[in-house]
Motif scaffolding. Structure first.
Motif, short mmCIF file in Angstrom:
data_model
loop_
_atom_site.label_atom_id
_atom_site.label_comp_id
_atom_site.label_asym_id
_atom_site.label_seq_id
_atom_site.Cartn_x
_atom_site.Cartn_y
_atom_site.Cartn_z
N ASN A 58 0.80 -1.23 0.00
CA ASN A 58 0.00 0.00 0.00
C ASN A 58 0.83 1.28 0.00
N ARG A 59 2.13 1.19 -0.10
CA ARG A 59 2.93 2.42 -0.19
C ARG A 59 4.07 2.20 -1.17
N LYS A 60 4.53 3.31 -1.74
CA LYS A 60 5.49 3.24 -2.83
C LYS A 60 6.93 3.23 -2.31
N VAL A 61 7.79 2.65 -3.14
CA VAL A 61 9.23 2.60 -2.88
C VAL A 61 9.93 3.22 -4.09
N TYR A 62 10.97 4.01 -3.83
CA TYR A 62 11.65 4.74 -4.90
C TYR A 62 13.16 4.56 -4.82
N LEU A 63 13.80 4.85 -5.95
CA LEU A 63 15.21 5.18 -5.98
C LEU A 63 15.30 6.69 -6.23
N LYS A 64 16.14 7.36 -5.46
CA LYS A 64 16.29 8.81 -5.60
C LYS A 64 17.73 9.13 -5.95
N SER A 65 17.94 9.82 -7.07
CA SER A 65 19.29 10.19 -7.49
C SER A 65 19.77 11.41 -6.71
N GLU A 66 21.06 11.70 -6.80
CA GLU A 66 21.62 12.87 -6.12
C GLU A 66 21.03 14.17 -6.66
N SER A 67 20.56 14.13 -7.90
CA SER A 67 19.94 15.33 -8.48
C SER A 67 18.47 15.48 -8.08
N GLY A 68 17.93 14.48 -7.36
CA GLY A 68 16.55 14.57 -6.90
C GLY A 68 15.55 13.82 -7.74
N SER A 98 22.85 5.86 -16.44
CA SER A 98 24.17 5.24 -16.24
C SER A 98 25.04 6.12 -15.35
N ASN A 99 25.98 5.47 -14.65
CA ASN A 99 26.96 6.16 -13.78
C ASN A 99 26.28 7.14 -12.81
N THR A 100 25.21 6.67 -12.19
CA THR A 100 24.43 7.51 -11.29
C THR A 100 24.27 6.82 -9.94
N LYS A 101 24.39 7.58 -8.87
CA LYS A 101 24.17 7.05 -7.53
C LYS A 101 22.70 7.22 -7.16
N TYR A 102 22.09 6.11 -6.75
CA TYR A 102 20.69 6.12 -6.35
C TYR A 102 20.56 5.69 -4.89
N PHE A 103 19.71 6.39 -4.15
CA PHE A 103 19.43 6.07 -2.76
C PHE A 103 18.04 5.46 -2.66
N LEU A 104 17.87 4.51 -1.74
CA LEU A 104 16.55 3.91 -1.52
C LEU A 104 15.70 4.83 -0.66
N LYS A 105 14.42 4.92 -1.00
CA LYS A 105 13.52 5.81 -0.27
C LYS A 105 12.12 5.19 -0.24
N TYR A 106 11.48 5.20 0.94
CA TYR A 106 10.10 4.75 1.06
C TYR A 106 9.16 5.95 1.14
N GLU A 107 7.95 5.78 0.70
CA GLU A 107 6.90 6.76 0.95
C GLU A 107 6.61 6.75 2.46
N LYS A 115 17.22 4.39 9.68
CA LYS A 115 18.35 3.73 10.36
C LYS A 115 18.58 2.33 9.81
N ASP A 116 17.49 1.64 9.45
CA ASP A 116 17.62 0.30 8.87
C ASP A 116 18.43 0.32 7.58
N MET A 117 18.38 1.44 6.86
CA MET A 117 19.07 1.55 5.58
C MET A 117 20.54 1.96 5.72
N GLN A 118 20.98 2.25 6.91
CA GLN A 118 22.36 2.68 7.11
C GLN A 118 23.28 1.49 7.35
N SER A 119 24.57 1.76 7.35
CA SER A 119 25.59 0.75 7.57
C SER A 119 25.50 -0.36 6.53
N ARG A 120 25.17 -0.02 5.30
CA ARG A 120 24.93 -1.03 4.26
C ARG A 120 26.21 -1.55 3.63
#
Length: 256
Positions: A58-68, A98-107, A115-120
């Motif tokens: 019921n909620r979305k999950v995203y990848l977020k680039s450094e550019s937003g 390509s050659n882009t850093k993506y961060f995981l993000k939940y709605e 905190k769960d996403m840290q120390s990966r």
């Protein structure tokens, strides 16, 4: 005196084992930092973190680039193991840059989930991320993948038994392969499904003392087959069904 010392040592060992069975745990795949541009993603929750996996219906999950830029990860399915695990399988809604850093993000992401996403990758407090390569797709399977039954093993520990049926798998070890594993309990004609990986060309079907993809009755017959899945979530031909006995049946018990 020696008997008391033995019992004290056994008690300490038991308490140490209990401490390993924590109430929380979450894992993120791919494990490696570098990914192709159409990679499959898996989020696996243990025990209390299974609640997080359930929320993805019921909620979305995203990848977020450094550019937003936000790229939605489309939920493919949620799988529940037979012992304290759950997986959510995702695919990007479009090909990543390509050659882009993506961060995981939940709605509606909570502080605990952050905190769960840290120390990966590096064991510190950096956010979870992946970096894309220039490759659009991962390797495909050029030859059929096969598997054969090898042995079974049961170990007893403080929290309970670890039981696995072990299979030799014939596949290119350089491929990053998941195996969509179907375990059929012949006595009940029920099938359980979970994604697992191989190690040194062996697949262990079962569970450890606290959790695992599959569990077994004390006796009975089972069938299993493996569908190889590449790093893009593309499936190859499944192996033949393999019949084997419950690891508990006639297996010498090890451990304490």
């Amino acid at each position: 005196m020696k008997k008391l010392l033995f019992l004290f040592t056994l008690l300490l060992s038991f308490q140490s084992v209990i401490a390993d069975c924590s109430a929380f745990g979450i894992q993120f795949y791919p494990m490696q930092e570098k990914i192709n541009r159409n990679a499959m993603f898996i989020i696996q929750g243990y025990a209390m973190n299974i609640k997080t996996i359930k929320t993805f219906k019921n909620r979305k999950v995203y990848l977020k680039s450094e550019s937003g830029e936000l790229v939605e990860l489309k939920l493919q399915e949620i799988l529940y193991s037979q012992m304290n695990l759950a997986q959510a399988i995702f695919m990007p809604s479009k090909t990543l840059r390509s050659n882009t850093k993506y961060f995981l993000k939940y709605e509606n992401q909570t502080d605990k989930e952050t905190k769960d996403m840290q120390s990966r990758f590096y064991g510190d407090k950096k956010p979870l991320y992946w970096i894309t390569s220039t490759e659009e797709y991962g390797k495909t399977f050029s030859t059929p993948v096969s598997a054969t039954y090898k042995t079974s093993r049961v170990e007893y520990y403080g929290c309970g038994p670890e039981a696995n049926a072990i299979f030799d798998v014939k596949n290119d070890p350089s491929k990053k392969t998941w195996y969509r594993t179907e375990l059929l309990d012949v006595s009940t004609n029920t099938t359980s499904v979970y994604y697992i990986q191989s190690y040194n060309n062996k697949i262990s079907v079962g569970h450890d003392m606290c959790s695992g993809a599959f569990s077994f009755n004390r006796k009975g017959m089972y069938k299993v087959r493996f569908t190889p899945i590449n790093s893009d979530g593309k499936a190859a031909r499944a192996t033949n069904w393999i019949t084997f006995k419950s690891p508990f049946a006639g297996n010498k018990l090890n451990g304490f």
